[in-house]
Design a protein around this motif. Sequence first.
Motif, mmCIF file in Angstrom:
data_model
loop_
_atom_site.group_PDB
_atom_site.id
_atom_site.type_symbol
_atom_site.label_atom_id
_atom_site.label_comp_id
_atom_site.label_asym_id
_atom_site.label_seq_id
_atom_site.Cartn_x
_atom_site.Cartn_y
_atom_site.Cartn_z
ATOM 1 N N THR A 154 -66.191 42.194 -14.792
ATOM 2 C CA THR A 154 -66.011 43.276 -15.762
ATOM 3 C C THR A 154 -66.957 44.441 -15.512
ATOM 4 O O THR A 154 -67.057 45.342 -16.354
ATOM 5 N N GLY A 155 -67.660 44.443 -14.398
ATOM 6 C CA GLY A 155 -68.617 45.496 -14.095
ATOM 7 C C GLY A 155 -67.951 46.775 -13.623
ATOM 8 O O GLY A 155 -66.726 46.934 -13.662
ATOM 9 N N LEU A 156 -68.771 47.697 -13.150
ATOM 10 C CA LEU A 156 -68.274 48.978 -12.668
ATOM 11 C C LEU A 156 -67.385 48.782 -11.445
ATOM 12 O O LEU A 156 -67.601 47.854 -10.647
ATOM 13 N N PRO A 157 -66.375 49.638 -11.263
ATOM 14 C CA PRO A 157 -65.478 49.495 -10.100
ATOM 15 C C PRO A 157 -66.234 49.627 -8.785
ATOM 16 O O PRO A 157 -67.102 50.483 -8.634
ATOM 17 N N GLU A 158 -65.894 48.764 -7.840
ATOM 18 C CA GLU A 158 -66.495 48.777 -6.512
ATOM 19 C C GLU A 158 -65.422 48.495 -5.467
ATOM 20 O O GLU A 158 -64.472 47.758 -5.734
ATOM 21 N N ASP A 159 -65.591 49.094 -4.302
ATOM 22 C CA ASP A 159 -64.743 48.771 -3.155
ATOM 23 C C ASP A 159 -65.501 47.748 -2.318
ATOM 24 O O ASP A 159 -66.378 48.105 -1.519
ATOM 25 N N LEU A 160 -65.191 46.478 -2.513
ATOM 26 C CA LEU A 160 -65.966 45.392 -1.930
ATOM 27 C C LEU A 160 -65.600 45.161 -0.467
ATOM 28 O O LEU A 160 -64.495 45.482 -0.034
ATOM 29 N N SER A 161 -66.520 44.581 0.248
ATOM 30 C CA SER A 161 -66.274 44.165 1.634
ATOM 31 C C SER A 161 -66.462 42.659 1.723
ATOM 32 O O SER A 161 -67.126 42.049 0.888
ATOM 33 N N GLY A 162 -65.870 42.066 2.752
ATOM 34 C CA GLY A 162 -65.948 40.621 2.919
ATOM 35 C C GLY A 162 -65.860 40.222 4.365
ATOM 36 O O GLY A 162 -65.686 41.056 5.259
ATOM 37 N N SER A 163 -65.983 38.938 4.600
ATOM 38 C CA SER A 163 -65.923 38.400 5.955
ATOM 39 C C SER A 163 -65.257 37.041 5.921
ATOM 40 O O SER A 163 -65.430 36.274 4.961
ATOM 41 N N ARG A 164 -64.492 36.747 6.966
ATOM 42 C CA ARG A 164 -63.890 35.422 7.118
ATOM 43 C C ARG A 164 -64.757 34.490 7.959
ATOM 44 O O ARG A 164 -64.404 33.332 8.154
ATOM 45 N N SER A 165 -65.866 34.993 8.472
ATOM 46 C CA SER A 165 -66.744 34.187 9.322
ATOM 47 C C SER A 165 -68.091 34.025 8.641
ATOM 48 O O SER A 165 -68.802 35.019 8.419
ATOM 49 N N PRO A 166 -68.503 32.798 8.309
ATOM 50 C CA PRO A 166 -69.810 32.584 7.688
ATOM 51 C C PRO A 166 -70.943 32.985 8.625
ATOM 52 O O PRO A 166 -70.813 32.938 9.858
ATOM 53 N N LEU A 167 -72.059 33.374 8.040
ATOM 54 C CA LEU A 167 -73.180 33.856 8.834
ATOM 55 C C LEU A 167 -73.705 32.782 9.781
ATOM 56 O O LEU A 167 -74.068 33.082 10.932
ATOM 57 N N LEU A 168 -73.741 31.527 9.344
ATOM 58 C CA LEU A 168 -74.227 30.453 10.222
ATOM 59 C C LEU A 168 -73.337 30.296 11.448
ATOM 60 O O LEU A 168 -73.827 30.064 12.572
ATOM 61 N N ILE A 169 -72.023 30.425 11.263
ATOM 62 C CA ILE A 169 -71.108 30.296 12.400
ATOM 63 C C ILE A 169 -71.234 31.501 13.322
ATOM 64 O O ILE A 169 -71.080 31.375 14.550
ATOM 65 N N LYS A 170 -71.520 32.670 12.758
ATOM 66 C CA LYS A 170 -71.742 33.845 13.609
ATOM 67 C C LYS A 170 -72.954 33.641 14.513
ATOM 68 O O LYS A 170 -72.913 33.946 15.713
ATOM 69 N N PHE A 171 -74.051 33.113 13.925
ATOM 70 C CA PHE A 171 -75.237 32.839 14.744
ATOM 71 C C PHE A 171 -74.941 31.757 15.785
ATOM 72 O O PHE A 171 -75.446 31.829 16.918
ATOM 73 N N HIS A 172 -74.146 30.763 15.422
ATOM 74 C CA HIS A 172 -73.749 29.733 16.389
ATOM 75 C C HIS A 172 -73.046 30.374 17.584
ATOM 76 O O HIS A 172 -73.372 30.058 18.742
ATOM 77 N N GLY A 173 -72.100 31.266 17.324
ATOM 78 C CA GLY A 173 -71.380 31.914 18.414
ATOM 79 C C GLY A 173 -72.273 32.794 19.260
ATOM 80 O O GLY A 173 -72.190 32.789 20.500
ATOM 81 N N VAL A 174 -73.151 33.572 18.613
ATOM 82 C CA VAL A 174 -74.039 34.474 19.369
ATOM 83 C C VAL A 174 -74.997 33.674 20.239
ATOM 84 O O VAL A 174 -75.223 34.004 21.421
ATOM 85 N N PHE A 175 -75.591 32.600 19.704
ATOM 86 C CA PHE A 175 -76.522 31.786 20.479
ATOM 87 C C PHE A 175 -75.826 31.154 21.683
ATOM 88 O O PHE A 175 -76.346 31.190 22.811
ATOM 89 N N MET A 176 -74.647 30.557 21.466
ATOM 90 C CA MET A 176 -73.951 29.882 22.557
ATOM 91 C C MET A 176 -73.503 30.869 23.636
ATOM 92 O O MET A 176 -73.612 30.582 24.846
ATOM 93 N N LEU A 177 -73.007 32.012 23.238
ATOM 94 C CA LEU A 177 -72.598 33.011 24.228
ATOM 95 C C LEU A 177 -73.800 33.537 25.005
ATOM 96 O O LEU A 177 -73.721 33.760 26.222
ATOM 97 N N LYS A 197 -71.099 42.497 19.556
ATOM 98 C CA LYS A 197 -70.619 43.575 18.683
ATOM 99 C C LYS A 197 -69.364 43.148 17.926
ATOM 100 O O LYS A 197 -69.209 43.444 16.729
ATOM 101 N N THR A 198 -68.467 42.443 18.600
ATOM 102 C CA THR A 198 -67.238 41.987 17.942
ATOM 103 C C THR A 198 -67.547 40.960 16.854
ATOM 104 O O THR A 198 -66.980 41.008 15.752
ATOM 105 N N ILE A 199 -68.453 40.029 17.147
ATOM 106 C CA ILE A 199 -68.821 39.017 16.151
ATOM 107 C C ILE A 199 -69.482 39.663 14.939
ATOM 108 O O ILE A 199 -69.226 39.272 13.795
ATOM 109 N N ALA A 200 -70.321 40.653 15.176
ATOM 110 C CA ALA A 200 -70.994 41.327 14.061
ATOM 111 C C ALA A 200 -70.014 42.046 13.146
ATOM 112 O O ALA A 200 -70.280 42.223 11.957
ATOM 113 N N SER A 201 -68.871 42.465 13.690
ATOM 114 C CA SER A 201 -67.891 43.203 12.885
ATOM 115 C C SER A 201 -66.944 42.301 12.108
ATOM 116 O O SER A 201 -66.154 42.797 11.300
ATOM 117 N N LEU A 202 -66.982 40.979 12.364
ATOM 118 C CA LEU A 202 -66.071 40.074 11.666
ATOM 119 C C LEU A 202 -66.455 39.932 10.192
ATOM 120 O O LEU A 202 -67.635 39.977 9.852
#
Length: 620
Positions: free
Chosen positions: A373-396, A615-620
Amino acid sequence: MYRVELHCRNWQHRGEASAMWRLYFTLAALTWCVDSVGGFSNGKVGVACGDMEPQHGHEPRPEPPPYMVSVDKSTFSPGENITVSLQVASSDPMFFRGFLMEARDAGKLDSPAVGFFILTDPHQSQLLQCGHTQGSGVSHTRNTKKTQVQAVWESPEKPPQRVQFLVTVVHGYKIYWVKIAGPVVSLREMTAAPTTAVSPQTTSPTALSTQFSSVGCGHSKSCLRDPVGCDPESDPHCFFLSFTTDEAGRSVMFELSGPTEGYVSFALSHDKWMGNDDVYLCENDRGSVTISAGYVSGRTHPELAAEEALWGRAWRLVDGVIQCRFHRSIHLHNRFNLNQSYFLFLAHGRSHNGLIYKHHHQPLISTIQKVITGLPEDLSGSRSPLLIKFHGVFMLTVWMWIVSTAALIARHYKDFWPDTTVLGQRLWFQLHRTMMVLAVVLTSAAFTLPFIYRRGWSKCCLEEAFRPMGAGSHPYIGCAVMALSIIQPIMAILRPVPESPRRIIFRWLHFGAGTAAQILATVCVFLGAAQQALLLPSPWSPAVLTGWLLWIMMVDLLLLIHQCRLRGNSSSDDKENISFAQLDRLQHGEISKVKKMVLVVFLIGNTGFLAAFIKTIASL
């Protein structure tokens, strides 16, 4: 002479008078045209709240109206909501352009309007202040053709014993019906009025007349979209969720849209983990859409709640895109309080005969918690959890850059720095060992991240209905890579001295285990790029990975060919004329120039491939 002049003057006056009358007639005609065009175009008809007359200067039609007014319940309690629908009779093809809807005391129809309305489609209708109550009337916003409108009426705290809904409908400037009598509803303590039967069809969601739009996101409503900035009105691949609080601050209207043949849903969650969430689903049920609420405890099927939790339900199903709209009270028993902040989950999946299957794509999760019920916002989201992003970056980083570089140095650069030592060891060996130790550390860290995210091993169930988003063979191959990564340094620590006859066995085992680890890791990277938890764009990611694989193979092959060519040029005649010391110096100078250039280009290329993926992983 005088008579002729007088006669001419009379004709002149008559001509002027005639011209003036023509001017008056033209102005009157233009005024009538303007009124007929704009008389009811914007729906600002608050002056007509009393008698509900459109004030067009014509008599209303005497014949029965070709329209029907219906409600979703015949009794009510103070503060309860009733959905009121105005629609064209099914047997008549007529439409309407304007309307005015009110609720009045059934015993005193000339009294002011009672209660107030909540809009279900702000693009099609607007609230009016009839009397002293804001929102006690509803009218159109545009004079477009309509066949159905809907609004939700909320009973006042002290309502009359019986309430009747009255509607004025305008088909054209001269064609309209005033105070069409709608159903009479009664307080729950009394017997329902028998004058008007409630249509059984009104308990089901009605059809939306227009598509959802992203107009107003961040200004008049909050939105969560995937892809970022998409518009469901023009993009059929847009997943869209919007919500806005009504003017009275008592309920929230949700709009949900997405391309799917099964269902699209969203959930309110206190954290970014599935489980113990408030869920709302719009399911394709054999060409119609079922709108329901539920609760998820753990990673199980949602427990659906009674339909009374939602009202003002409407849907649209066109070209595989589900769109649904509904209202929910801010405070509701056994449901999440909408005055609090939650993470928003947006998911979709398959359904069959009312059975909802687990979503086969990772849900979109808002990056921040949002007060509904708060003020209107244009929210952003991600389908990739941060832990999985770090997993991909480390392995690559490990297998695209560190391991491939360390292996290249050990294979082709042992004699590149013959006189350079670091801490008593040759430079190539220190570089190789340092890189490999770093690779083992990063691989171990990356290996644990999916287990932390999944809270254990991701088990697969036999029944398809409970099947999670399967990771396939990726985790099993990853375990083999992890095992080989641990075995390699253990073998290196236990390696025989260079003069030992078992040294050759160590070399082959070390080379075989390292090569096997690289091959399995490459396969694992290809499989990982298609995992739902870190879904990289396709066919871009397989193409770039293939390019990187060909790149390291080409550099390795180039160095092998260069080495073989130098050996071939060292003929027996050359060795008779040039001493061995001179030959080594010439060969070393030539090799150094070529190998130095190849190493620099290899590192630049590897860095470019790795940077593109990060760069691609960071944009997910």
